[in-house]
Design a protein around this motif. Structure first.
Motif, PDB file in Angstrom:
ATOM      1  N   GLY A 166       0.834  -1.195   0.000  1.00 50.61           N
ATOM      2  CA  GLY A 166       0.000   0.000   0.000  1.00 50.61           C
ATOM      3  C   GLY A 166       0.868   1.244   0.000  1.00 50.61           C
ATOM      4  O   GLY A 166       2.023   1.226   0.419  1.00 50.61           O
ATOM      5  N   THR A 167       0.313   2.331  -0.477  1.00 48.87           N
ATOM      6  CA  THR A 167       1.011   3.606  -0.425  1.00 48.87           C
ATOM      7  C   THR A 167       0.193   4.581   0.400  1.00 48.87           C
ATOM      8  O   THR A 167      -1.041   4.532   0.410  1.00 48.87           O
ATOM      9  CB  THR A 167       1.206   4.191  -1.827  1.00 48.87           C
TER      10      THR A 167
ATOM     11  N   LEU B 211      -9.365  -6.443  -1.023  1.00 43.15           N
ATOM     12  CA  LEU B 211      -7.922  -6.238  -1.023  1.00 43.15           C
ATOM     13  C   LEU B 211      -7.578  -5.275   0.107  1.00 43.15           C
ATOM     14  O   LEU B 211      -8.032  -4.131   0.119  1.00 43.15           O
ATOM     15  CB  LEU B 211      -7.458  -5.656  -2.354  1.00 43.15           C
ATOM     16  N   LEU B 212      -6.788  -5.750   1.066  1.00 39.55           N
ATOM     17  CA  LEU B 212      -6.370  -4.926   2.189  1.00 39.55           C
ATOM     18  C   LEU B 212      -4.849  -4.920   2.223  1.00 39.55           C
ATOM     19  O   LEU B 212      -4.216  -5.962   2.384  1.00 39.55           O
ATOM     20  CB  LEU B 212      -6.910  -5.485   3.507  1.00 39.55           C
ATOM     21  N   ALA B 213      -4.272  -3.735   2.039  1.00 44.85           N
ATOM     22  CA  ALA B 213      -2.821  -3.604   2.025  1.00 44.85           C
ATOM     23  C   ALA B 213      -2.361  -2.877   3.271  1.00 44.85           C
ATOM     24  O   ALA B 213      -2.991  -1.920   3.726  1.00 44.85           O
ATOM     25  CB  ALA B 213      -2.368  -2.839   0.780  1.00 44.85           C
ATOM     26  N   LEU B 214      -1.228  -3.327   3.814  1.00 44.80           N
ATOM     27  CA  LEU B 214      -0.621  -2.649   4.943  1.00 44.80           C
ATOM     28  C   LEU B 214      -0.129  -1.276   4.516  1.00 44.80           C
ATOM     29  O   LEU B 214       0.258  -1.064   3.369  1.00 44.80           O
ATOM     30  CB  LEU B 214       0.581  -3.460   5.443  1.00 44.80           C
ATOM     31  N   ASP B 215      -0.122  -0.343   5.454  1.00 42.12           N
ATOM     32  CA  ASP B 215       0.587   0.900   5.226  1.00 42.12           C
ATOM     33  C   ASP B 215       2.060   0.528   5.054  1.00 42.12           C
ATOM     34  O   ASP B 215       2.663  -0.075   5.933  1.00 42.12           O
ATOM     35  CB  ASP B 215       0.402   1.821   6.433  1.00 42.12           C
TER      36      ASP B 215
ATOM     37  N   PRO C  40      -4.143   7.190  -1.413  1.00 39.99           N
ATOM     38  CA  PRO C  40      -3.890   5.781  -1.078  1.00 39.99           C
ATOM     39  C   PRO C  40      -4.041   4.889  -2.307  1.00 39.99           C
ATOM     40  O   PRO C  40      -4.877   5.127  -3.171  1.00 39.99           O
ATOM     41  CB  PRO C  40      -4.960   5.472  -0.026  1.00 39.99           C
ATOM     42  N   GLY C  41      -3.212   3.886  -2.378  1.00 47.10           N
ATOM     43  CA  GLY C  41      -3.272   2.964  -3.494  1.00 47.10           C
ATOM     44  C   GLY C  41      -2.771   1.597  -3.086  1.00 47.10           C
ATOM     45  O   GLY C  41      -2.249   1.404  -1.996  1.00 47.10           O
ATOM     46  N   VAL C  42      -2.934   0.647  -3.984  1.00 43.25           N
ATOM     47  CA  VAL C  42      -2.451  -0.707  -3.763  1.00 43.25           C
ATOM     48  C   VAL C  42      -1.714  -1.159  -5.018  1.00 43.25           C
ATOM     49  O   VAL C  42      -2.231  -1.015  -6.137  1.00 43.25           O
ATOM     50  CB  VAL C  42      -3.611  -1.675  -3.441  1.00 43.25           C
ATOM     51  N   HIS C  43      -0.523  -1.704  -4.819  1.00 45.63           N
ATOM     52  CA  HIS C  43       0.287  -2.233  -5.910  1.00 45.63           C
ATOM     53  C   HIS C  43       0.469  -3.726  -5.678  1.00 45.63           C
ATOM     54  O   HIS C  43       0.922  -4.148  -4.613  1.00 45.63           O
ATOM     55  CB  HIS C  43       1.642  -1.532  -5.972  1.00 45.63           C
TER      56      HIS C  43
END
Length: 693
Positions: free
Chosen positions: A593-594, A616-620, A683-686
């Motif tokens: 995550g960003t 979809l759950l991304a960590l900071d 915020p985004g997810v890669h």
């Protein structure tokens, strides 16, 4: 809490909550869930659909998102403050209510409270005689908007000030609310009974909080929502007497909903602007049924909050609908550096379809600037948003058509007088009679033959089903595939030009793009392109992850992209569809995550046309904190800022997984739409790799 006046209580109708037992079968749980009904205040709240959030306070002038509680109040001077401008803009955009941060976590209050000097009365604004709550209340009444107040339970001023009462260890003692102060202008009205008084046993902070809540509920006209925030940046433990708080709200504002930290409305579980694919208003709760306190059977952040699994863990079921809070900007308070990062019209419309269009209320934050005005970029965007909402969702293309059930209770057929082109199908239930639909399919008549174009699960107050492409037809059929009880559906049709055309990639490798990256101008944000701050293949190699290598986690094996240095090695989630075949019980992602922990609902589409949400759950990437079990750190790498040649701190690539139906064959996944990547703070997810197993 007791009052010399009789207090309104919850209606005795047992359908407001329904008890369940450990031996109840799934069918019995569904039957009991079909019996649950909302209170009238919850129905009125849901029908608003759009509510505005206004974060304004000392943080606006310090540039912080969360103040210290000891901030310099001389900075607060919004010389051009005009709440009429706020409300006029919001009303024209279609908002029905506005909620003001009357007190944020820093403890600074936007009205001249009798109980603290840490307020607008201690600022140079209007010579210390200003009252933001008063001006907003007057403006809201003028333009016909409801007024809500955000009163943070956490209070850094009362925690950090030498004479503060937050967590001071004081005992609960008999108290009367309002607690009159010397020279109190309310004394005669309280003595005569014109203003009610309440008796309770509370400690110093709860007495302080109740007195401020009393001021807000008795001095500014009707309040239709009281919003509590569960965040607590203090380092002090303080017990909250929420039964006393909500008891006062019920007595003084019986039609007001108590939201997020309250018994009427729950937090959706993320701040990304998305409701769940299956968003139930009937929620399983644990413990003893209570008018004011409840605990969801699973954490509010969980993907499956109210399905069969959580219902089996419940003690009772209650109507507890979702509110979706998100900001029009990356931050909650105004920062001039984010003026170019206001969400685009397509993004706002996407959020609308995934919040209001998923049986929730959209609470959109629009923060005023240091002048005390809504900034130009935000005003322009809201004008666009309101115009398109009116043009699209104010015109039902099925209006005038004569729907009929065929056969009764199983399908609704809408016969149009002539062929019409549409790309959004709207569905709604009468929520005053509960929420019943569990699964549905949408068919359109093409060349005389019914063709399925979409499927879905829950409906509730409103469901907006976006079609992949516009269709032209003279007939629409909605089949109810499963329901807890038979209820009629209302069907509407719209042509929304902001629904994005599908972008389909034939494989994960084909989808790699590295878009939406940040720059060296934002040194605490992750840059994934390998040119600046980096979680690229080169940085990952330092943790033993090399191109073409394999990573095993959670029982799944991931193959790392086999790319040359500088080539794309990840996919930024932005609504695209990626063809990924195979069967299995789970799908897993390696991702980063960003800017912040990031959440978004994607969709798995099976070869038979059915769909299932995949959260979809991304960590900071750089942050720390507690995360659900579905999000775990897999790889910790040096955090490179290559131009400066330094390593600041570890960065993380995480893992998340979602269940699949092993009886079906996966055809593709559609990633969440996180935005345009116009700002590195968005915020985004890669995603680096996907595995099915």
């Amino acid at each position: 809490m007791t009052s010399e006046h009789s207090e309104p209580s919850e209606p005795s109708d047992p359908s407001l909550w329904v008890a369940v037992g450990p031996d109840d079968s799934d069918d019995e749980l569904r039957r009991k869930a079909s019996m649950v009904r909302p209170a009238p205040r919850q129905v009125a709240w849901q029908r608003q659909e759009l509510v505005a959030f206004v974060h304004f306070g000392i943080n606006t002038f310090t540039g912080l998102e969360c103040g210290t509680g000891l901030d310099d109040l001389s900075l607060f001077d919004p010389a051009e403050l005009d709440c009429r401008q706020w409300v006029r803009v919001l009303a024209e955009a279609g908002f029905r209510s506005v909620i003001l941060t009357a007190k944020h976590h820093d403890g600074f209050v936007l009205w001249p409270s009798r109980y603290t000097g840490h307020s607008v009365a201690a600022t140079p604004w209007r010579a210390g005689r200003g009252d933001v709550v008063r001006e907003l209340a007057d403006a809201a009444r003028e333009f016909g908007l409801g007024l809500g107040v955000y009163l943070s339970p956490a209070d850094l001023h009362q925690s950090n000030a030498p004479d503060g009462c937050y967590g001071n260890g004081s005992p609960a003692v008999a108290s009367v609310i309002p607690t009159l102060v010397p020279g109190d202008d309310r004394a005669d009205r309280v003595a005569s009974g014109e203003l009610p008084s309440f008796s309770c046993a509370v400690d110093d902070y709860n007495r302080y909080y109740l007195n401020q809540l009393y001021e807000l509920l008795t001095e500014y006209g009707p309040v239709n929502e009281v919003w509590l925030d569960g965040a607590d940046p203090t380092a002090t433990k303080q017990n909250y007497d929420q039964d006393a708080w909500f008891g006062m709200v019920r007595a003084l504002a019986p039609d007001a909903t108590c939201a997020v930290g309250g018994p009427d409305v729950r937090w959706v579980g993320n701040e990304s602007g998305y409701a769940r694919y299956s968003e139930w208003s009937v929620v399983p709760l644990r413990g003893e049924p209570s008018a004011f306190g409840q605990t969801t059977a699973v954490a509010e952040e969980e993907h499956d909050l109210a399905g069969p699994g959580p219902m089996r863990r419940a003690d009772y079921l209650k109507w507890y609908p979702a509110e979706v809070d998100v900001s029009i900007r990356p931050g909650w308070f105004h920062h001039a550096s984010q003026d170019a990062a206001v969400k685009s019209l397509p993004r706002l419309m996407d959020l609308y379809r995934h919040s209001v269009g998923r049986n929730a209320v959209l609470l959109l934050n629009v923060p005023p600037d240091r002048r005390g005005l809504l900034p130009g970029p935000d005003v322009a965007r809201l004008a666009e948003f309101g115009r398109v909402l009116r043009e699209v969702y104010g015109h039902d293309l099925a209006a005038g058509a004569r729907p009929h059930e065929h056969p009764p209770g199983n399908a609704v057929v809408v016969e149009l007088p002539e062929s019409r082109t549409f790309n959004v199908v709207g569905l709604s239930e009468d929520i005053a009679r509960g929420q019943q639909v569990e699964a549905f399919a949408v068919d359109v008549r093409l060349e005389g033959t019914w063709t399925r174009v979409a499927t879905g699960t829950t409906v509730g107050h409103r469901r907006l089903v976006s079609l992949p492409r516009p269709v032209t037809s003279d007939g629409v059929r909605v089949r109810v595939l499963d329901a807890r009880a038979a209820r009629p559906l209302v069907v509407s049709l719209y042509l929304d030009p902001t629904v994005p055309a599908p972008v389909v990639h034939g494989s994960f490798a084909e989808a790699r793009d590295n878009t939406g990256i940040s720059s060296d101008d934002a040194p605490r944000l992750a840059d994934l392109d390998g040119t600046g701050m980096s979680l690229s293949a080169q940085a990952l190699a330092a943790a033993g992850v090399v191109p073409g290598g394999r990573v095993a986690h959670g029982g799944l094996e991931f193959r790392w992209p086999d790319v040359a240095p500088g080539e794309p090695d990840n996919v930024r989630a932005d609504g695209q569809t990626i063809r990924i075949g195979g069967s299995g019980s789970r799908i897993g992602f390696l991702l980063a995550g960003t800017a912040d922990r990031s959440f978004g609902p994607g969709l798995a589409t099976y070869t038979d046309g059915t769909q299932q949400e995949i959260p979809l759950l991304a960590l900071d990437t750089l942050g720390e904190g507690d995360y659900p079990a579905a999000a775990q750190t897999v790889v910790s790498t040096p955090y490179h800022n290559r131009p400066a040649g330094r390593v600041d701190e570890p960065a993380r690539v995480g893992w998340c997984a979602a269940p699949l139906d092993p009886a079906r064959t996966l055809e593709s996944i559609t990633l969440p739409r996180y935005g345009e990547g116009a700002s590195p703070e968005e915020p985004g997810v890669h995603i680096f790799a996907v595995a099915v197993g």
